[in-house]
Structure formats: C-alpha cells, structure tokens
Design a protein around this motif. Structure first.
Motif: not given
Length: 483
Positions: A312-317, A336-340
């Motif tokens: 989550v941190v890796s993708v969202a940042t 969901l992760l791609l959307y972030t």
C-alpha cells in the motif's frame, strides 16, 4: 524568449550531467566487468555537447521570464533523458534497442521505476548503479522543481503555497533566493538518502544494495538491483525501514525543513495535506488487510498485514517496490491500489500522481457546488487548513485535472491502437503517467514484451506525468512562441 540564456543553462546542465557517468565508470573498474568503455564514451559525448552549447552563449545573462521557465523545465527532463540512454545503448550487457534504452532512461530519470529488463541480478554492477543513480538525480530535480520553480509558474494550482505556507516558505521560497532554496532542499534530500542507506546497511543489506536502494527509496523511484525487488531480502526489518522512508519521501520536503528548523513534529500535524496523506495511507492499508484476511490469501494472517502495509505504501506513494505480487490479490485490490496512484503523494515531494493537495481541493470544490445547489443565494468558500483558497487557484486545479484526464484517455486510445489489451493499456498508462512502475496484464513482470510503439508512448506518458502535464502541453500552444 531568452534563448541564449536558456541554451547557456542547458549547456551547463549537460556538462554537470556528464560528471554523473564517472561513478559507474569507477565501479566497473573495481568489479572488472568490462562495460567501462560505454561510460567513457557517454561522458565524452555529453561533456562535448554541453560545452558546444555553452561556449557560444556563456556571456548571456538576463532575468528569466515565466515562459523561459516552462521551456527549461521541459528541456531538463527530455534532453537529459535522451543523453541518459547513451550508456545503455553502448553497453553490450544488457544489449538494448533504442526504444528499450529510451524507456529505461526516461523511467529512471522520471522516477517511474518501470523496466524492460530481466535478469537484473546478473547485470554488471556499473549498469545497476547507473539505473539507481538516474532515479536519485531525477528525484533531486523534482524536489527543487516542485517547491522552488513550479509555484512561480502557477502550474495547476501549485501557486497555493504562496498563500498557504508560513515563514520562510512565503512567496514560494524557503529562503530569499531560488539558489538558496535549492541548496536547502538538496541538503535535506541528501541527508535522508544517507540515513536511509545506513539503516538498510545496518539491517543486513550489503553496502552496494543499501546505497542503490536508498537512491530509489528517497527518489520514490522503485528500481532495484534484484529482479525480486525488496522481496529478495525477505526481511521484515528492511521492509519496515523502506516503508518509513517511502512515506517520509512522499511528504512535502518543505515540511521536513520546517520540522528540522523547529525541532518539532507539529509542522506535519498542522499541515492539512500531510494529515490527509497519512489518513489515506492508513485507510487503504486497513481495507487491503481486511480483504486479504477475508479471502485468506496468505497462509499466515501476519503475512497479510506485513505485505499489505508494504504494498500500500509502495504503490500509493508511487514508489513501486515489491515484496508480493499484488496483481494476483483477490477482489478489487489490484485496481484499488492503481487508483491510489492517481492521487499520489504530497505536492513538493518526489512522488507522482496528481498530488493529495489537488485531490483535496477537487473534493472541497465539489462539496461547495452541492451547497450552492441547496442554497443558491449563499456564499461559500473553499479552505485549505485555516486559509481560504482563491477561486483562481480552484480554477487552475480544475483545469489541470481536465487536461490530465483528457491526456490520459487520448494516450490510452493510442496504446489500444498498438495492440495492447484494455487491462494492460490502462494499467501501464496509469503506472507510467503517475510515475509508479508496476502494472497489470502483459506488463505484470516487466515491460519488455510490449510493442516498441507502446514503449515510446509510455515514455512520453512518464515525462508528461513528471512535468505535471501543463509544463509540456503549454509548449504546443502557438501563443507560447509569440513574443
């Protein structure tokens, strides 16, 4: 347009960039892997070209205007990205085509982290270091550009900092001159890199890996010296260190300056964007962990918590490191992760995406429109923290988002035209334009199997995303070139 001054600056940039080819050269001489000639030639070509541009214009001086700033900003990434391909093209290991070398160099310099390479563990150390260094240099340029230059250009609402930031950040500067601002930012950037490298090394990484991964972590890049990325080390401690520094690098670097100066964490807590950023990370982590536990995706529940926190941190940042293949996670989690990544990290950080600040303003403007529908005669304002945001800034943010999405859908149609399936086209474009790296579909493992035309389009998407779209699109306007 002050062309002579612009070319003088470009020549200086190229000559400085040529120096960055020397550390990989020394590394190859140490490991004796036989790729030193490619760095000697790339150093010479870049230095001579830079000198040839600089010498005729070395006496040119003058105050740069806004349109000069746009052109220099675009040239910084496009020209350095082109010259960054030279060592990759001249090296026999790996043997790369022109589209592949362009893709890899632009991915590194834009801190995207997408790669066309396989067998990364077996590449020469000089090439491995060079890829990591490209990301670190790109990240350093991004910090200065985002905090010191873009606010003055008024790109997509970034001029909000003129009114929002207190003290030394007033009028878009940490100190009275941009040169001093850049120096302050670089010191913070280099300091974080050193601390990150030391932490990795003490946690068990080898020195070479620790330095290389610290470059990519602080730059929010995602390149690794191993095919398995951070998962290669299989260490919860290393992953925790990586999470901390990824999250820290996703925060506005101006806040790091304020926190250091005041020796207090209050600067982070008082900033509305930072609070929203941390809340977003926590919320997506909670949802991701819950879904993984419900589906029993991992044998041990603690593994679900561990991998969810990291990915989550890796993708969202928009960093792009990996310890687990999130593309096979259950339910809606991959998307969901791609959307972030469309939101990304904070403005003034090394992260990609449209930035948390813009997302906040779009939501609050939407809330204001709902209030206006219910109370047509009412007067409602939009606030960031305790300050009211000028309508001009709101209009600029809406304009940025509109151009961003139109550009995204236009490029997606072109990618579909190259033969990519919809999932691959959407995920690779979202990943590259938001400067993430990992994708779904045919690019789950790497981008090497994509058509050359798609790689060129995605290279353009990386630069568009990194330059906040407007900086490059404005150059296509005929009005820009009129005096």
């Amino acid at each position: 347009m002050h062309y002579a001054v612009i070319f003088r600056i470009l020549g200086i940039l190229l000559m400085l960039f040529s120096i960055t080819h020397l550390p990989p050269l020394l590394i190859d001489l140490h490991y004796e892997e036989g790729v030193w000639r490619s760095f000697v030639w790339s150093f010479a070509i870049t230095l001579v070209t830079g000198a040839a541009i600089w010498l005729p214009t070395r006496e040119a001086h003058g105050e740069l205007r806004v349109r000069d700033g746009y052109l220099i900003t675009a040239l910084f990434w496009t020209v350095l990205g082109l010259f960054g391909t030279i060592p990759l093209l001249l090296s026999d290991t790996p043997a790369m085509s022109v589209p592949d070398a362009l893709f890899e160099a632009f991915s590194g310099l834009s801190t995207t982290g997408a790669t066309v390479l396989t067998g990364i563990d077996t590449l020469p150390h000089a090439i491995l270091y060079y890829r990591q260094q490209l990301q670190w240099l790109g990240g350093m340029g991004i910090v200065v550009l985002a905090v010191a230059v873009m606010p003055m250009l008024g790109i997509g609402g970034m001029q909000l900092y003129r009114a929002e930031m207190p003290g030394p950040l007033k009028d878009n500067k940490l100190s009275p001159r941009i040169a001093d601002t850049a120096k302050t930012l670089w010191l913070i950037y280099c300091g974080l890199t050193v601390f990150c490298a030391l932490a990795y090394w003490l946690a068990g990484m080898g020195l070479f890996d620790a330095i290389g991964h610290s470059f990519a972590t602080i730059a929010i890049g995602g390149f690794s010296t191993h095919d398995a990325s951070i998962g290669y080390f299989d260490s919860a401690l290393i992953e925790a260190i990586c999470i901390f520094f990824m999250a820290a690098s996703g925060i506005n670097f101006a806040l790091h300056f304020l926190a250091l100066r005041s020796r207090s964490l209050k600067a982070y807590l008082r900033d509305a964007e930072c609070r929203t950023y941390l809340t977003l990370l926590a919320s997506v982590f909670a949802v991701t962990t819950l879904i993984l536990l419900i589906y029993s995706h991992h044998e041990h529940p603690l593994d679900s918590v561990r991998y969810a926190a990291f990915q989550v941190v890796s993708v969202a940042t928009t960093t792009g490191f990996g310890v687990d293949d999130f593309s096979v996670w259950p339910s809606f989690l991959p998307f969901l992760l791609l959307y972030t990544t469309f939101i990304g990290a904070c403005a003034g950080s090394t992260g990609g995406g449209m930035k948390v600040m813009r997302a906040m303003l779009v939501v609050r403007q939407g809330q204001r429109e709902i209030q206006r529908l219910l109370h047509p005669s009412g007067v409602f304002g939009v606030k960031m923290g305790r300050r009211r945001v000028p309508d001009r800034v709101i209009e600029s943010v809406w304009g940025f988002c509109a151009v961003y999405m139109v550009t995204f859908f236009g490029l997606m149609l072109l990618l579909l035209g190259t033969g990519l399936d919809p999932v691959t086209a959407f995920s690779t474009l979202a990943s590259c334009m938001n400067n993430l790296g990992p994708a779904l579909g045919e690019a789950t493992a790497h981008y090497g199997n994509l058509p050359d035309s798609a790689k060129i389009l995605l290279s353009l998407a990386m630069i568009l995303g990194r330059l906040e779209v407007f900086s490059l699109v404005v150059l296509l306007s005929p009005a820009f070139w009129r005096y």
